[in-house]
Design a protein around this motif. Structure first.
Motif, PDB file in Angstrom:
ATOM      1  N   UNK A 120       0.866  -1.185   0.000  1.00 31.08           N
ATOM      2  CA  UNK A 120       0.000   0.000   0.000  1.00 31.08           C
ATOM      3  C   UNK A 120       0.894   1.223   0.000  1.00 31.08           C
ATOM      4  N   UNK A 121       0.554   2.194  -0.828  1.00 29.31           N
ATOM      5  CA  UNK A 121       1.349   3.405  -0.938  1.00 29.31           C
ATOM      6  C   UNK A 121       0.497   4.590  -0.522  1.00 29.31           C
ATOM      7  N   UNK A 122       1.066   5.436   0.324  1.00 29.63           N
ATOM      8  CA  UNK A 122       0.385   6.662   0.729  1.00 29.63           C
ATOM      9  C   UNK A 122       1.292   7.836   0.392  1.00 29.63           C
ATOM     10  N   UNK A 123       0.720   8.819  -0.280  1.00 34.43           N
ATOM     11  CA  UNK A 123       1.481  10.014  -0.632  1.00 34.43           C
ATOM     12  C   UNK A 123       0.808  11.239  -0.041  1.00 34.43           C
ATOM     13  N   UNK A 124       1.602  12.254   0.217  1.00 32.08           N
ATOM     14  CA  UNK A 124       1.074  13.476   0.824  1.00 32.08           C
ATOM     15  C   UNK A 124       0.380  14.373  -0.181  1.00 32.08           C
ATOM     16  N   UNK A 125       0.516  14.078  -1.438  1.00 29.09           N
ATOM     17  CA  UNK A 125       0.011  14.988  -2.450  1.00 29.09           C
ATOM     18  C   UNK A 125      -0.700  14.245  -3.567  1.00 29.09           C
ATOM     19  N   UNK A 126      -1.905  14.684  -3.876  1.00 33.56           N
ATOM     20  CA  UNK A 126      -2.642  14.114  -5.004  1.00 33.56           C
ATOM     21  C   UNK A 126      -1.867  14.207  -6.312  1.00 33.56           C
ATOM     22  N   UNK A 127      -1.279  15.378  -6.631  1.00 34.81           N
ATOM     23  CA  UNK A 127      -0.507  15.460  -7.876  1.00 34.81           C
ATOM     24  C   UNK A 127       0.659  14.489  -7.932  1.00 34.81           C
ATOM     25  N   UNK A 128       1.310  14.259  -6.802  1.00 36.26           N
ATOM     26  CA  UNK A 128       2.412  13.295  -6.785  1.00 36.26           C
ATOM     27  C   UNK A 128       1.882  11.903  -7.091  1.00 36.26           C
ATOM     28  N   UNK A 129       0.772  11.563  -6.458  1.00 37.21           N
ATOM     29  CA  UNK A 129       0.205  10.235  -6.649  1.00 37.21           C
ATOM     30  C   UNK A 129      -0.185  10.019  -8.102  1.00 37.21           C
ATOM     31  N   UNK A 130      -0.827  10.989  -8.710  1.00 36.49           N
ATOM     32  CA  UNK A 130      -1.281  10.806 -10.085  1.00 36.49           C
ATOM     33  C   UNK A 130      -0.116  10.720 -11.060  1.00 36.49           C
TER      34      UNK A 130
END
Length: 133
Positions: A120-130
């Protein structure tokens, strides 16, 4: 042979040379980590990096995501190898990766946990994730 084929063969060759070097240095010690790093194509996780950076991966690489406050980073391969060796990932494990970066550091444990495990990956930023995943 088209440019995509040339790109892949060059990336594979350079990744192989890099892994040979990391094994020689003792940075990659176990066969499972070596196989994962030889198999997971790092250059696909850093598509906008300069070609030599995507392929050799001996230096960190950063770029701004859609927000300058949230840069993306790819760790150098010797650091990634050390982290994987210390993590001692086994098939079937469940792993949480905090901070997606380029996604490469989740791809390697994903390979190692196999079909019976999960990363599972969690990122602090929606743009980073996309961008990365």
């Amino acid at each position: 042979m088209n440019s995509d084929t040339t790109e892949v063969s060059t990336a594979d060759r350079l990744r192989s040379l890099l892994l040979d070097h990391l094994v020689e240095q003792g940075r990659v010690r176990t066969p499972r980590v070596e196989k994962a790093m030889r198999t997971v194509p790092r250059h696909l996780f850093v598509p906008n990096a300069p070609p030599w950076r995507r392929r050799t991966a001996t230096h960190p690489w950063t770029r701004s995501s859609t927000s300058p406050a949230h840069p993306l980073a790819a760790r150098p391969s010797p650091i990634v190898a050390m982290m994987l060796e210390q993590l001692d990932v086994e098939p079937g494990q469940k792993i949480l990766e905090l901070g997606a970066g380029t996604g490469f550091n989740a791809g390697l444990p994903g390979y190692l946990v196999g079909d019976t495990g999960h990363v599972s990956v969690h990122s602090v930023s929606g743009p980073m994730w996309s961008w990365c995943c």
